[in-house]
Design a protein around this motif. Sequence first.
Motif, PDB file in Angstrom:
ATOM      1  N   ALA A 181       0.557  -1.249   0.028  1.00 29.69           N
ATOM      2  CA  ALA A 181       0.086  -0.090   0.065  1.00 29.69           C
ATOM      3  C   ALA A 181       0.726   1.191  -0.101  1.00 29.69           C
ATOM      4  O   ALA A 181       0.621   2.236  -0.722  1.00 29.69           O
ATOM      5  CB  ALA A 181      -0.967  -0.199   1.251  1.00 29.69           C
ATOM      6  N   ALA A 182       1.792   1.245   0.904  1.00 29.17           N
ATOM      7  CA  ALA A 182       2.833   2.422   0.876  1.00 29.17           C
ATOM      8  C   ALA A 182       3.715   2.559  -0.535  1.00 29.17           C
ATOM      9  O   ALA A 182       3.811   3.577  -0.925  1.00 29.17           O
ATOM     10  CB  ALA A 182       3.656   2.351   1.777  1.00 29.17           C
ATOM     11  N   GLU A 183       4.050   1.407  -1.157  1.00 31.12           N
ATOM     12  CA  GLU A 183       4.760   1.323  -2.354  1.00 31.12           C
ATOM     13  C   GLU A 183       3.589   1.850  -3.687  1.00 31.12           C
ATOM     14  O   GLU A 183       4.256   2.642  -4.400  1.00 31.12           O
ATOM     15  CB  GLU A 183       4.958  -0.042  -2.702  1.00 31.12           C
ATOM     16  N   ILE A 184       2.360   1.561  -3.641  1.00 32.23           N
ATOM     17  CA  ILE A 184       1.482   2.185  -4.764  1.00 32.23           C
ATOM     18  C   ILE A 184       1.313   3.429  -4.396  1.00 32.23           C
ATOM     19  O   ILE A 184       1.065   4.356  -5.373  1.00 32.23           O
ATOM     20  CB  ILE A 184       0.444   1.198  -4.840  1.00 32.23           C
ATOM     21  N   GLY A 185       1.062   4.063  -3.095  1.00 26.28           N
ATOM     22  CA  GLY A 185       0.947   5.271  -2.970  1.00 26.28           C
ATOM     23  C   GLY A 185       1.988   6.167  -3.306  1.00 26.28           C
ATOM     24  O   GLY A 185       1.971   7.467  -3.783  1.00 26.28           O
ATOM     25  N   ILE A 186       3.431   5.714  -3.151  1.00 22.38           N
ATOM     26  CA  ILE A 186       4.513   6.625  -3.718  1.00 22.38           C
ATOM     27  C   ILE A 186       4.785   6.233  -5.325  1.00 22.38           C
ATOM     28  O   ILE A 186       5.081   7.313  -5.805  1.00 22.38           O
ATOM     29  CB  ILE A 186       5.839   6.022  -2.795  1.00 22.38           C
ATOM     30  N   GLY A 187       4.482   5.265  -5.606  1.00 26.20           N
ATOM     31  CA  GLY A 187       4.501   4.928  -7.287  1.00 26.20           C
ATOM     32  C   GLY A 187       3.480   5.767  -7.657  1.00 26.20           C
ATOM     33  O   GLY A 187       3.866   6.637  -8.940  1.00 26.20           O
ATOM     34  N   LEU A 188       2.115   6.054  -7.462  1.00 25.23           N
ATOM     35  CA  LEU A 188       1.213   6.738  -7.922  1.00 25.23           C
ATOM     36  C   LEU A 188       1.681   8.213  -7.964  1.00 25.23           C
ATOM     37  O   LEU A 188       1.452   9.109  -8.908  1.00 25.23           O
ATOM     38  CB  LEU A 188      -0.007   6.654  -7.717  1.00 25.23           C
ATOM     39  N   ALA A 189       2.256   8.850  -6.861  1.00 25.07           N
ATOM     40  CA  ALA A 189       2.469  10.140  -6.716  1.00 25.07           C
ATOM     41  C   ALA A 189       3.682  10.790  -7.669  1.00 25.07           C
ATOM     42  O   ALA A 189       3.681  11.347  -8.468  1.00 25.07           O
ATOM     43  CB  ALA A 189       2.961  10.415  -5.252  1.00 25.07           C
ATOM     44  N   ILE A 190       4.664   9.604  -7.909  1.00 22.37           N
ATOM     45  CA  ILE A 190       5.593   9.994  -8.954  1.00 22.37           C
ATOM     46  C   ILE A 190       5.099   9.865 -10.387  1.00 22.37           C
ATOM     47  O   ILE A 190       5.478  10.625 -11.002  1.00 22.37           O
ATOM     48  CB  ILE A 190       6.838   8.569  -8.620  1.00 22.37           C
ATOM     49  N   VAL A 191       4.398   9.004 -10.655  1.00 22.25           N
ATOM     50  CA  VAL A 191       3.744   8.664 -11.948  1.00 22.25           C
ATOM     51  C   VAL A 191       2.803  10.052 -12.053  1.00 22.25           C
ATOM     52  O   VAL A 191       2.970  10.532 -13.425  1.00 22.25           O
ATOM     53  CB  VAL A 191       2.807   7.458 -12.271  1.00 22.25           C
ATOM     54  N   LEU A 192       1.981  10.558 -11.315  1.00 25.66           N
ATOM     55  CA  LEU A 192       1.389  11.797 -11.531  1.00 25.66           C
ATOM     56  C   LEU A 192       2.106  12.968 -11.616  1.00 25.66           C
ATOM     57  O   LEU A 192       2.058  13.751 -12.688  1.00 25.66           O
ATOM     58  CB  LEU A 192       0.314  11.798 -10.383  1.00 25.66           C
ATOM     59  N   ALA A 193       3.358  13.100 -10.905  1.00 27.96           N
ATOM     60  CA  ALA A 193       4.307  14.194 -10.959  1.00 27.96           C
ATOM     61  C   ALA A 193       4.918  14.276 -12.493  1.00 27.96           C
ATOM     62  O   ALA A 193       5.091  15.028 -12.988  1.00 27.96           O
ATOM     63  CB  ALA A 193       5.321  14.292  -9.930  1.00 27.96           C
ATOM     64  N   VAL A 194       5.099  12.892 -12.874  1.00 25.80           N
ATOM     65  CA  VAL A 194       5.833  12.839 -14.186  1.00 25.80           C
ATOM     66  C   VAL A 194       4.941  13.100 -15.299  1.00 25.80           C
ATOM     67  O   VAL A 194       5.323  13.803 -16.310  1.00 25.80           O
ATOM     68  CB  VAL A 194       6.605  11.412 -14.291  1.00 25.80           C
ATOM     69  N   HIS A 195       3.680  12.731 -15.238  1.00 23.08           N
ATOM     70  CA  HIS A 195       2.476  13.045 -16.001  1.00 23.08           C
ATOM     71  C   HIS A 195       2.409  14.470 -16.351  1.00 23.08           C
ATOM     72  O   HIS A 195       2.269  14.924 -17.272  1.00 23.08           O
ATOM     73  CB  HIS A 195       1.133  12.304 -15.803  1.00 23.08           C
ATOM     74  N   ARG A 196       2.367  15.173 -15.130  1.00 23.34           N
ATOM     75  CA  ARG A 196       2.103  16.809 -14.918  1.00 23.34           C
ATOM     76  C   ARG A 196       3.349  17.133 -15.751  1.00 23.34           C
ATOM     77  O   ARG A 196       3.202  18.249 -16.541  1.00 23.34           O
ATOM     78  CB  ARG A 196       1.982  17.239 -13.563  1.00 23.34           C
ATOM     79  N   ASN A 197       4.389  16.976 -15.598  1.00 20.62           N
ATOM     80  CA  ASN A 197       5.740  17.722 -16.275  1.00 20.62           C
ATOM     81  C   ASN A 197       5.910  17.159 -17.688  1.00 20.62           C
ATOM     82  O   ASN A 197       6.413  18.179 -18.505  1.00 20.62           O
ATOM     83  CB  ASN A 197       6.855  17.324 -15.506  1.00 20.62           C
ATOM     84  N   ARG A 198       5.748  15.827 -17.726  1.00 22.22           N
ATOM     85  CA  ARG A 198       6.045  15.563 -19.272  1.00 22.22           C
ATOM     86  C   ARG A 198       4.555  15.253 -20.171  1.00 22.22           C
ATOM     87  O   ARG A 198       4.704  15.442 -21.161  1.00 22.22           O
ATOM     88  CB  ARG A 198       6.676  14.303 -19.420  1.00 22.22           C
ATOM     89  N   GLY A 199       3.566  15.181 -19.656  1.00 20.01           N
ATOM     90  CA  GLY A 199       2.430  14.975 -20.402  1.00 20.01           C
ATOM     91  C   GLY A 199       1.910  13.905 -20.852  1.00 20.01           C
ATOM     92  O   GLY A 199       1.059  13.456 -21.651  1.00 20.01           O
ATOM     93  N   THR A 200       2.855  12.731 -20.319  1.00 22.86           N
ATOM     94  CA  THR A 200       2.571  11.416 -20.807  1.00 22.86           C
ATOM     95  C   THR A 200       2.968  10.467 -19.727  1.00 22.86           C
ATOM     96  O   THR A 200       3.862  11.029 -18.906  1.00 22.86           O
ATOM     97  CB  THR A 200       3.251  10.829 -22.005  1.00 22.86           C
ATOM     98  N   SER A 201       2.345   9.301 -19.671  1.00 21.68           N
ATOM     99  CA  SER A 201       2.884   8.354 -18.696  1.00 21.68           C
ATOM    100  C   SER A 201       3.434   6.913 -19.405  1.00 21.68           C
ATOM    101  O   SER A 201       3.664   5.914 -18.735  1.00 21.68           O
ATOM    102  CB  SER A 201       1.815   8.078 -17.810  1.00 21.68           C
ATOM    103  N   ASP A 202       3.512   7.193 -20.704  1.00 19.58           N
ATOM    104  CA  ASP A 202       4.278   6.102 -21.629  1.00 19.58           C
ATOM    105  C   ASP A 202       5.725   5.762 -21.235  1.00 19.58           C
ATOM    106  O   ASP A 202       6.772   6.719 -21.090  1.00 19.58           O
ATOM    107  CB  ASP A 202       3.963   6.560 -23.095  1.00 19.58           C
ATOM    108  N   ILE A 203       5.928   4.572 -20.726  1.00 19.36           N
ATOM    109  CA  ILE A 203       7.352   4.327 -20.083  1.00 19.36           C
ATOM    110  C   ILE A 203       8.466   4.481 -21.304  1.00 19.36           C
ATOM    111  O   ILE A 203       9.467   4.890 -21.013  1.00 19.36           O
ATOM    112  CB  ILE A 203       7.296   2.931 -19.546  1.00 19.36           C
ATOM    113  N   ASP A 204       8.146   4.248 -22.463  1.00 17.43           N
ATOM    114  CA  ASP A 204       9.138   4.089 -23.625  1.00 17.43           C
ATOM    115  C   ASP A 204       9.287   5.658 -24.011  1.00 17.43           C
ATOM    116  O   ASP A 204      10.596   5.897 -24.460  1.00 17.43           O
ATOM    117  CB  ASP A 204       8.662   3.475 -24.908  1.00 17.43           C
ATOM    118  N   LYS A 205       8.694   6.586 -23.625  1.00 15.27           N
ATOM    119  CA  LYS A 205       8.611   7.966 -24.145  1.00 15.27           C
ATOM    120  C   LYS A 205       9.355   8.737 -22.821  1.00 15.27           C
ATOM    121  O   LYS A 205       9.985   9.720 -23.330  1.00 15.27           O
ATOM    122  CB  LYS A 205       7.532   8.586 -24.414  1.00 15.27           C
ATOM    123  N   LEU A 206       9.293   8.173 -21.746  1.00 19.97           N
ATOM    124  CA  LEU A 206      10.275   8.803 -20.753  1.00 19.97           C
ATOM    125  C   LEU A 206      11.448   8.681 -20.672  1.00 19.97           C
ATOM    126  O   LEU A 206      12.087   7.259 -20.755  1.00 19.97           O
ATOM    127  CB  LEU A 206       9.384   8.442 -19.360  1.00 19.97           C
TER     128      LEU A 206
END
Length: 124
Positions: free
Chosen positions: A75-100
């Motif tokens: 549960a802690a891992e998914i919370g931190i992981g989702l926070a990182i994914v949302l921050a990356v999506h806000r900065n980059r505009g995508t959550s596609d792993i190949d494009k990051l």
Amino acid sequence: MHLAYPAVLSALLFCTGLYGVLARRNAILVLMSVELMLNAVNLNLVAFDVWLSRAAEETLHSGQALTLFTIAIAAAEIGIGLAIVLAVHRNRGTSDIDKLRDTAEGPDGEGPGTSAAEKAEATA
């Protein structure tokens, strides 16, 4: 109940999660696949705990206690992981792993470790 039924189900869940981690490009789907793999491990822990406690007639259920710790860590891992994914999506505009790429790297390949000579070569 035989030990084979939950073990086979756990193996199928783990293989499905492994396929999701290796084949998916969306970061949120990769996190969901990791959670599926953790739940497969939890199922194995509980199944083996029940099977071993019937054989040894012990009252300490260490597999179930370890499963509770695993659920809390997941549960802690998914919370931190989702926070990182949302921050990356806000900065980059995508959550596609190949494009990051590395988050410190700029769009033209320049990052904090790029020397002046490399920058001059890139512009020339």
